[in-house]
Motif scaffolding. Structure first.
Motif, PDB file in Angstrom:
ATOM      1  N   SER A 251      81.077  78.107  98.753  1.00  0.00           N
ATOM      2  CA  SER A 251      81.005  76.881  97.963  1.00  0.00           C
ATOM      3  C   SER A 251      80.308  75.758  98.716  1.00  0.00           C
ATOM      4  CB  SER A 251      82.417  76.435  97.567  1.00  0.00           C
ATOM      5  OG  SER A 251      83.208  76.211  98.724  1.00  0.00           O
ATOM      6  N   GLU A 252      80.203  75.882 100.023  1.00  0.00           N
ATOM      7  CA  GLU A 252      79.489  74.921 100.849  1.00  0.00           C
ATOM      8  C   GLU A 252      78.786  75.698 101.955  1.00  0.00           C
ATOM      9  OE1 GLU A 252      80.428  70.961 103.643  1.00  0.00           O
ATOM     10  OE2 GLU A 252      81.952  71.810 102.316  1.00  0.00           O
ATOM     11  N   GLY A 253      77.532  75.404 102.170  1.00  0.00           N
ATOM     12  CA  GLY A 253      76.827  76.207 103.168  1.00  0.00           C
ATOM     13  C   GLY A 253      75.471  75.653 103.532  1.00  0.00           C
ATOM     14  N   ARG A 254      74.749  76.459 104.265  1.00  0.00           N
ATOM     15  CA  ARG A 254      73.439  76.083 104.787  1.00  0.00           C
ATOM     16  C   ARG A 254      72.550  77.321 104.793  1.00  0.00           C
ATOM     17  NH1 ARG A 254      72.580  73.375 110.786  1.00  0.00           N
ATOM     18  NH2 ARG A 254      70.374  73.887 111.066  1.00  0.00           N
ATOM     19  N   PHE A 255      71.340  77.181 104.268  1.00  0.00           N
ATOM     20  CA  PHE A 255      70.382  78.284 104.280  1.00  0.00           C
ATOM     21  C   PHE A 255      69.119  77.847 105.017  1.00  0.00           C
ATOM     22  CE2 PHE A 255      69.772  75.919 100.347  1.00  0.00           C
ATOM     23  CZ  PHE A 255      68.405  75.739 100.289  1.00  0.00           C
ATOM     24  N   THR A 256      68.483  78.819 105.652  1.00  0.00           N
ATOM     25  CA  THR A 256      67.304  78.553 106.470  1.00  0.00           C
ATOM     26  C   THR A 256      66.250  79.623 106.213  1.00  0.00           C
ATOM     27  OG1 THR A 256      68.724  77.616 108.201  1.00  0.00           O
ATOM     28  CG2 THR A 256      66.466  78.154 108.822  1.00  0.00           C
ATOM     29  N   PHE A 257      64.997  79.213 106.149  1.00  0.00           N
ATOM     30  CA  PHE A 257      63.900  80.158 106.065  1.00  0.00           C
ATOM     31  C   PHE A 257      62.641  79.522 106.638  1.00  0.00           C
ATOM     32  CE2 PHE A 257      63.503  77.714 102.175  1.00  0.00           C
ATOM     33  CZ  PHE A 257      62.135  77.576 101.994  1.00  0.00           C
ATOM     34  N   THR A 258      61.679  80.367 106.982  1.00  0.00           N
ATOM     35  CA  THR A 258      60.400  79.909 107.528  1.00  0.00           C
ATOM     36  C   THR A 258      59.285  80.377 106.605  1.00  0.00           C
ATOM     37  OG1 THR A 258      61.228  80.010 109.801  1.00  0.00           O
ATOM     38  CG2 THR A 258      58.841  79.989 109.504  1.00  0.00           C
ATOM     39  N   SER A 259      58.418  79.467 106.221  1.00  0.00           N
ATOM     40  CA  SER A 259      57.315  79.801 105.326  1.00  0.00           C
ATOM     41  C   SER A 259      56.206  80.508 106.110  1.00  0.00           C
ATOM     42  CB  SER A 259      56.755  78.530 104.679  1.00  0.00           C
ATOM     43  OG  SER A 259      56.212  77.665 105.664  1.00  0.00           O
ATOM     44  N   HIS A 260      55.595  81.508 105.475  1.00  0.00           N
ATOM     45  CA  HIS A 260      54.480  82.219 106.086  1.00  0.00           C
ATOM     46  C   HIS A 260      53.211  82.111 105.242  1.00  0.00           C
ATOM     47  CE1 HIS A 260      57.136  83.878 109.106  1.00  0.00           C
ATOM     48  NE2 HIS A 260      57.948  84.309 108.158  1.00  0.00           N
ATOM     49  N   THR A 261      53.362  81.519 104.053  1.00  0.00           N
ATOM     50  CA  THR A 261      52.231  81.298 103.156  1.00  0.00           C
ATOM     51  C   THR A 261      52.266  79.855 102.673  1.00  0.00           C
ATOM     52  OG1 THR A 261      52.353  83.600 102.402  1.00  0.00           O
ATOM     53  CG2 THR A 261      51.078  82.072 101.056  1.00  0.00           C
ATOM     54  N   PRO A 262      51.188  79.091 102.810  1.00  0.00           N
ATOM     55  CA  PRO A 262      51.209  77.701 102.344  1.00  0.00           C
ATOM     56  C   PRO A 262      51.207  77.626 100.827  1.00  0.00           C
ATOM     57  CG  PRO A 262      49.004  78.296 103.073  1.00  0.00           C
ATOM     58  CD  PRO A 262      49.886  79.466 103.409  1.00  0.00           C
ATOM     59  N   GLY A 263      51.895  76.618 100.295  1.00  0.00           N
ATOM     60  CA  GLY A 263      51.904  76.439  98.846  1.00  0.00           C
ATOM     61  C   GLY A 263      53.283  76.125  98.308  1.00  0.00           C
ATOM     62  N   ASP A 264      53.421  76.287  96.994  1.00  0.00           N
ATOM     63  CA  ASP A 264      54.669  75.967  96.296  1.00  0.00           C
ATOM     64  C   ASP A 264      55.692  77.080  96.480  1.00  0.00           C
ATOM     65  OD1 ASP A 264      53.516  73.645  95.408  1.00  0.00           O
ATOM     66  OD2 ASP A 264      52.901  74.472  93.467  1.00  0.00           O
ATOM     67  N   HIS A 265      56.816  76.734  97.073  1.00  0.00           N
ATOM     68  CA  HIS A 265      57.921  77.670  97.227  1.00  0.00           C
ATOM     69  C   HIS A 265      58.998  77.328  96.201  1.00  0.00           C
ATOM     70  CE1 HIS A 265      55.872  78.475 100.964  1.00  0.00           C
ATOM     71  NE2 HIS A 265      56.697  79.452 101.243  1.00  0.00           N
ATOM     72  N   GLN A 266      59.493  78.344  95.536  1.00  0.00           N
ATOM     73  CA  GLN A 266      60.531  78.156  94.518  1.00  0.00           C
ATOM     74  C   GLN A 266      61.902  78.417  95.126  1.00  0.00           C
ATOM     75  OE1 GLN A 266      61.192  81.018  91.160  1.00  0.00           O
ATOM     76  NE2 GLN A 266      60.495  79.308  89.897  1.00  0.00           N
ATOM     77  N   ILE A 267      62.772  77.411  95.042  1.00  0.00           N
ATOM     78  CA  ILE A 267      64.134  77.508  95.570  1.00  0.00           C
ATOM     79  C   ILE A 267      65.101  77.464  94.392  1.00  0.00           C
ATOM     80  CG2 ILE A 267      65.835  76.486  97.122  1.00  0.00           C
ATOM     81  CD1 ILE A 267      63.530  75.190  98.638  1.00  0.00           C
ATOM     82  N   CYS A 268      65.836  78.538  94.171  1.00  0.00           N
ATOM     83  CA  CYS A 268      66.742  78.646  93.016  1.00  0.00           C
ATOM     84  C   CYS A 268      68.179  78.815  93.493  1.00  0.00           C
ATOM     85  CB  CYS A 268      66.358  79.822  92.123  1.00  0.00           C
ATOM     86  SG  CYS A 268      64.710  79.685  91.382  1.00  0.00           S
TER      87      CYS A 268
END
Length: 227
Positions: free
Chosen positions: A96-113
């Motif tokens: 119910s409460e948290g933290r997510f992390t990621f690193t982009s490898h392609t420039p542009g629009d990333h969709q976060i759902c």
């Protein structure tokens, strides 16, 4: 949530980059409401090789008290991130409460759902959920107090480290803007070329149609012995 630093076409000097770094915004936070089976997605423009950290917490609507209260531990959130090519970068179930992390490898629009596992929660059935979301991109995702303690940096060294990270992030943003401009230029050139060929094709069709009509009329008049 979506937003990027507007890069310029030409390269900027180090003093200008430092000035921009001092003026850069730090974090982007918001909250939103979702229903029982609703999914909410956001678009974030991210340069390549950039770390992104998202922190969230949820609150459940209490019908009796008519106020949002902290969610029960059993309620979870599923986070899914896709890159501009539609590839799944992150797909994971959190609490119910948290933290997510990621690193982009392609420039542009990333969709976060994000969506909840509310179908498993009888208490939440038919209710509303408030989600507080804070997304940090680039150097803003770094925990500088932790870095200072780990590397035993002085306040001046830590500030220099922050400025260097900010300059690096601005350079990445500039590279991304150049990439967008180049992509837009290629699309424009392709469109202009198609328009040119379509105009040429229309002209040829009109000329051939005119020639056919003239020959047809000539044959008609000759058949009627008018010429």
């Amino acid at each position: 949530v979506a937003g990027v630093w507007a890069g310029r076409r030409r390269a900027m000097g180090l003093p200008a980059l430092l000035l921009l770094a001092l003026c850069a915004a730090s974090a982007r936070g918001l909250y939103f409401h979702i229903g029982e089976t609703e999914k909410r997605c956001f678009i974030e423009e991210i340069p390549d090789e950039t770390m992104v950290i998202g922190n969230y917490r949820t609150q459940m609507w209490d019908k009796q008290k008519e106020v949002f209260l902290p969610s029960t531990p059993g309620l979870g959130m599923h986070v899914e991130v896709k890159d501009p090519e539609g590839k799944v970068v992150l797909s994971r179930q959190y609490g119910s409460e948290g933290r997510f992390t990621f690193t982009s490898h392609t420039p542009g629009d990333h969709q976060i759902c994000l969506h909840s596992n509310s179908t498993r929660m009888a208490l939440f059935a038919g209710g509303r959920l408030r989600v507080h979301l804070d997304i940090q991109v680039g150097e803003h995702a770094n925990n500088y107090p932790e870095i200072a303690a780990k590397d035993k940096l002085t306040e001046l060294q830590l500030r220099a480290r922050q400025l260097l990270d900010q300059v690096e992030q601005i350079q990445k943003e500039q590279d991304y803007q150049r990439y967008r401009e180049e992509r837009f230029r290629l699309i424009s050139e392709s469109t202009n070329q198609r328009v040119l060929w379509w105009s040429i094709a229309q002209t040829v069709i009109l000329i051939l149609t005119g020639i056919w009509q003239m020959r047809h009329l000539k044959s008609f008049f000759e058949a009627k012995k008018l010429v």
